[in-house]
Design an enzyme around this catalytic site. Structure first.
Site, short mmCIF file in Angstrom:
data_model
loop_
_atom_site.label_atom_id
_atom_site.label_comp_id
_atom_site.label_asym_id
_atom_site.label_seq_id
_atom_site.Cartn_x
_atom_site.Cartn_y
_atom_site.Cartn_z
N VAL A 153 -9.51 -3.65 0.31
CA VAL A 153 -9.90 -5.01 -0.07
C VAL A 153 -9.77 -5.97 1.11
CG1 VAL A 153 -9.46 -4.78 -2.55
CG2 VAL A 153 -7.57 -5.40 -1.02
N ASP A 166 -7.58 -8.76 5.92
CA ASP A 166 -8.63 -8.55 6.91
C ASP A 166 -9.09 -7.11 6.98
OD1 ASP A 166 -6.12 -7.62 8.19
OD2 ASP A 166 -7.42 -7.31 9.93
N ASP A 206 0.87 -1.17 0.00
CA ASP A 206 0.00 0.00 0.00
C ASP A 206 0.91 1.23 0.00
OD1 ASP A 206 -2.55 1.22 0.23
OD2 ASP A 206 -2.37 1.34 2.38
N LYS A 208 -1.11 -1.67 -4.68
CA LYS A 208 -1.90 -0.46 -4.91
C LYS A 208 -0.92 0.66 -5.24
CE LYS A 208 -5.43 -1.12 -1.34
NZ LYS A 208 -5.88 -0.55 -0.06
P1 IMP Z 1 1.90 -0.47 3.77
O1 IMP Z 1 2.95 -0.40 4.84
O2 IMP Z 1 1.07 0.79 3.71
O3 IMP Z 1 2.42 -0.85 2.41
O4 IMP Z 1 0.84 -1.53 4.26
C1 IMP Z 1 0.94 -2.84 4.00
C2 IMP Z 1 0.04 -3.63 4.94
O5 IMP Z 1 -1.19 -2.92 5.21
C3 IMP Z 1 -0.39 -4.89 4.27
O6 IMP Z 1 0.54 -5.93 4.53
C4 IMP Z 1 -1.75 -5.15 4.88
O7 IMP Z 1 -1.61 -5.84 6.09
C5 IMP Z 1 -2.30 -3.78 5.15
N1 IMP Z 1 -3.21 -3.30 4.07
C6 IMP Z 1 -2.97 -2.34 3.15
N2 IMP Z 1 -4.01 -2.17 2.31
C7 IMP Z 1 -4.94 -3.06 2.72
C8 IMP Z 1 -6.27 -3.39 2.21
O8 IMP Z 1 -6.80 -2.85 1.24
N3 IMP Z 1 -6.91 -4.37 2.88
C9 IMP Z 1 -6.37 -5.03 3.96
N4 IMP Z 1 -5.14 -4.76 4.44
C10 IMP Z 1 -4.44 -3.78 3.82
#
Ligand code: IMP
Ligand code: MG
Length: 198
Positions: free
Chosen positions: A163, A169, A113, A141
């Site tokens: 999602v 979750d 994300d 994403k």
């Molecule tokens: P980042 O550090 O923002 O890249 O977040 C990554 C983590 O956030 C992922 O491993 C997920 O656990 C959680 N995450 C990010 N987007 C979503 C989503 O749309 N649905 C569920 N979990 C998400």
């Protein structure tokens, strides 16, 4: 009596606005990813590291598409908790069982994300001197990226929507859905506090 009981059972499907990636598409893409990973790591000492808990279903199905010897291990980081926004703060909740020095490490993620989680984890693992370090993520994403991440394999690039399912979750629920779905916004807008969740 019996009818009353079953009518009261809450079905997770009811909270899903629409299915984004169905079971057949997941299966097809995993076979492709597995084949590419098998080719890339043939003859190498491969260790797959999954990030708990969201990556568990992906890892379980992916390794059945990688018919060469390899090991698996797990790490856990802090997640969003009950929220849907990244706090940008990453904390290690569970570390690996064994050293990774000299091993070919493939980090297995459910979704990228903002990129903060993986940026932190890859830095941490790279400092332990693996022979190589690459990333496979089921979902990406790209519109949400705040930190650049070098991803070797991506299952699906998806739009900027929250999602759930296939391991992912919302508030620890929906991981058991066999597909990737988009949650009805009313499900999380009701419980969203606006506070950066852990
Ligand atoms: P980042 O550090 O923002 O890249 O977040 C990554 C983590 O956030 C992922 O491993 C997920 O656990 C959680 N995450 C990010 N987007 C979503 C989503 O749309 N649905 C569920 N979990 C998400
Ligand atoms: Mg995760």
């Amino acid at each position: 009596m019996q009818a009353e009981t079953s009518a009261a059972v809450r079905k997770l499907d009811q909270d899903v606005e629409r299915v984004l990636i169905d079971e057949a598409s997941l299966k097809r893409r995993l076979a492709e990813l597995g084949a590419a990973i098998t080719t890339a790591y043939a003859g190498k000492d491969l260790l797959l590291i999954a990030v708990l808990k969201g990556s568990v279903l992906f890892l379980a199905d992916l390794i059945r598409c990688i018919p060469i010897p390899h090991e698996i291990d797990f790490m856990a980081t802090s997640s969003y908790g009950a929220g849907v926004q990244s706090s940008g703060v990453v904390r290690i909740l569970k570390d690996l069982n064994k050293p990774i020095e000299g091993r070919h490490v493939l980090l297995v993620e459910d979704i990228i994300d903002s990129g903060h989680t993986l940026a932190y984890l890859s830095g941490l693992l790279a400092a332990r001197n693996p022979a190589s370090l690459q990333i496979v993520t089921l979902l990406d994403k790209p519109d949400r990226r705040e930190v650049a991440i070098d991803v070797a394999w991506t299952g699906f690039s998806i739009p900027n929507e929250f999602v759930i399912g296939y391991g992912l979750d919302y508030d620890e629920c929906y991981r058991n859905l066999p597909y990737i779905g988009i949650l009805k916004p009313e499900v999380y807008s009701l419980s969203e506090t606006g506070e950066p969740a852990e």
